[in-house]
Design a protein around this motif. Structure first.
Motif: not given
Ligand SMILES: Nc1ncnc2c1ncn2[C@@H]1O[C@H](COP(=O)(O)OP(=O)(O)OP(=O)(O)O)[C@@H](O)[C@H]1O
Ligand SMILES: [Mg+2]
Lengths: 304, 256
Positions: A39-41, A43-47
């Motif tokens: 789901p949103n948030g 951690g996919k994009s972080t990974t």
């Molecule tokens: N540059 C940043 N600084 C601080 N917190 C961040 C940053 N980027 C992401 N986060 C936080 O880290 C968590 C994971 O975010 P991430 O972007 O990895 O999610 P995601 O799985 O890719 O979500 P989505 O499906 O919405 O793209 C979220 O709580 C987000 O708010």
């Protein structure tokens, strides 16, 4: 065989204090078509950011085709092509400039890059637009431009962060076909998505991330087996006597809306017979939409 | 590996060059117009009444300073705004994910600043020919000072771009620091004309050394010893380069 990607105990705490990854382990074998779902948030994009050097990790190890990003970064980078979640090209440059320059950053000489740009822009249906500035492209074309750009140095691992977000159905199908072909020709592909259907359609293996933890890492087949039932919603015409359904779990969501759980292989013919026998007219029927939600519920239930 | 980096550097240099050529109305025309006005007003109209400076007409005296001024602003603002807008549009990520070493990133941007400022400097010099004949004491000094100054301010602009969070941040330093220092750096007067106290204060201003060195190349007259000018240029380049390298390598403002 070396794995295309090996992540061990990866953690990320952002400067804001957000704990985006709480120690994830992931392995993607070479040649795989792998879905990272969540789901949103989650951690996919972080990974993905950590794998591609856009985000600094807090701790843990990442290896790309055996090359550790801490000790062998250049070679690790050479293996990867990235299609990010958000548009990140210079909108004032032309399509051709964008892809040719990117190839140059990977050491592909200009002459060779121009040759490749013809191949990949034609494949992406952007050849006619090669002298157009990127900002003049439609949303779908911009996505395809980012895919073409990521392929210019012919990476062994292609990572796509929600490549089909905001892309219409027809184009989405085309992209799926394109990615499938690429995978058949040997490129390992990892994609993130919100849609189980997309993962189901394309991927052999799947990892599910939720609030920074991998809650499932298995084959698509295994995962789908977990979804043993589906919920159908029936809209009924006004009736005199409340219907009684046997052999299925059912519940009235309101007076004229009945939710019925149907097990896989059970079929719904019998259900309709029961409706007819009791003189109940079914106005419409739909899937209780979010299978993904059901899946999450199931998995998190199991873990408890 | 080395060939690979040269190819990457070429790509980045081409990209940077395309950028300032694409927006030539913003990048090449303004400095040319501004300095032309200076030539007309200070050189021609007012300069005629000022008389000789170190044995040269006032117009001849200010030409090197004005060329230098345009070189300084062009190199600085080119790199600062290019780097910041790449950060802003996120296309800096194209570089961050690729196997491009920090040295290549720095030189790619510096080549952009260098290219634009040399082009602007040449245009300004050509325009000065309408007013006074070109007088060159030492081509070697002229070229070396010009290149080093352009590299120095490209690096300074890069540093600005690294720290900048908004487009305002990119214009604050040029307006409030760079421009005053340039005007007080001896473009329009010789430092030796000042009272001793102000001479001493002026010598804290690094731009004094650059303009003095450059003017020496043209006219053969100096405010400060040429060796000192060169030394200061080299020192600033080394320090700025190291700081930029450290910050980019650490991913300051680039990687979260
Ligand atoms: N540059 C940043 N600084 C601080 N917190 C961040 C940053 N980027 C992401 N986060 C936080 O880290 C968590 C994971 O975010 P991430 O972007 O990895 O999610 P995601 O799985 O890719 O979500 P989505 O499906 O919405 O793209 C979220 O709580 C987000 O708010
Ligand atoms: Mg994301």
């Amino acid at each position: 065989m070396t794995n295309a990607l090996e992540i061990k105990d990866l953690k990320k705490v952002y400067a804001t204090g957000v704990e985006a990854l709480r120690g994830i382990d992931l392995t993607v074998v070479a040649g795989d078509f792998y879905a990272l779902l969540g789901p949103n948030g989650a951690g996919k994009s972080t990974t993905i950011g950590i794998i591609t050097s856009l985000v600094n990790k807090t701790s843990g190890t990442v290896k790309v085709f055996g090359y550790d990003i801490d000790t062998d970064l250049v070679r690790a980078k050479q293996q990867i092509g990235l299609v990010p979640q958000e548009f990140n090209f210079n909108p004032f440059e032309t399509v051709e400039q964008i892809v040719v320059n990117q190839a140059g950053y990977y050491g592909v000489p200009r002459k060779e890059a121009l040759k490749r740009s013809e191949k990949y822009l034609k494949q992406s249906d952007l050849w006619e637009k090669r002298h157009v500035r990127a900002r003049m492209l439609s949303g779908g074309m911009k996505r395809r431009l980012m895919i073409a750009r990521a392929l210019m140095h012919e990476p062994r691992l292609l990572i796509l962060d929600e490549p089909t977000a905001g892309v219409d159905i027809e184009l989405r199908r085309e992209m799926w076909d394109f990615l499938r072909k690429l995978n058949e020709n040997g490129t390992t592909i990892i994609l993130t998505t919100h849609y189980l259907e997309e993962a189901e359609m394309l991927c052999r293996n799947i990892g599910i991330i939720q609030t920074g933890e991998v809650i499932e890492n298995t084959s698509m087949k295994n995962l789908l087996a977990k979804l043993q039932f589906e919920t159908f919603i029936f809209d009924l015409a006004p009736y005199e006597k409340e219907p009684v359904i046997t052999g299925y779990q059912s519940i009235f969501e309101d007076q004229l809306t009945l939710a019925v759980e149907v097990e896989r292989n059970q079929g719904i013919n019998d259900l309709f017979e029961q409706f007819s026998a009791q003189g109940i007219q079914v106005l419409s029927m739909r899937n209780k939409s979010n299978r993904l939600e059901e899946l999450f519920l199931k998995i998190t239930e199991e873990k408890r | 590996m080395f060939n690979l980096y040269i190819t990457a550097l070429k790509s980045l240099a081409v990209k940077e060059t395309n950028r300032y050529l694409r927006i030539w109305v913003q990048t090449l025309v303004p400095p040319v117009i501004t300095t032309s006005l200076y030539f007309v007003i200070f050189g021609n109209l007012i300069g005629g009444r000022i008389g000789q400076m170190d044995g040269f007409s006032y117009m001849e005296f200010i030409v090197p300073g004005l060329i230098m001024m345009s070189v300084i602003t062009s190199s600085y603002s080119n790199v600062a705004s290019s780097f910041f807008s790449q950060k802003f549009q996120k296309n800096i990520e194209e570089l961050l994910i690729a196997p491009v070493p920090t040295h290549v990133i720095i030189w790619g941007f510096v080549i952009g600043g260098l290219g634009r400022s040399i082009l602007v400097g040449t245009l300004v010099t050509l325009i000065s020919l309408f007013f006074v004949p070109l007088h060159v004491f030492s081509w070697f000094i002229v070229i070396v000072t010009l290149l080093m100054t352009a590299i120095l301010f490209s690096l300074a602009g890069l540093l600005n771009g690294i720290f900048a969070q908004s487009f305002d941040d990119v214009s604050i330093v040029p307006t409030f620091v760079l421009q005053p220092l340039t005007y007080l750096g001896g473009v329009f007067y010789a430092i030796s004309m000042l009272p001793p106290v102000w001479q001493a204060i002026s010598k804290i201003n690094p731009i004094v050394y650059m303009i003095s060195g450059f003017r020496y190349g043209f006219l053969g007259t100096i405010d400060v010893p040429i060796g000192l000018s060169m030394g200061i240029l080299v020192l600033f380049i080394v320090v700025l380069y190291s700081v930029c390298w450290y910050l980019i390598d650490r991913g300051r403002g680039l990687r979260s």
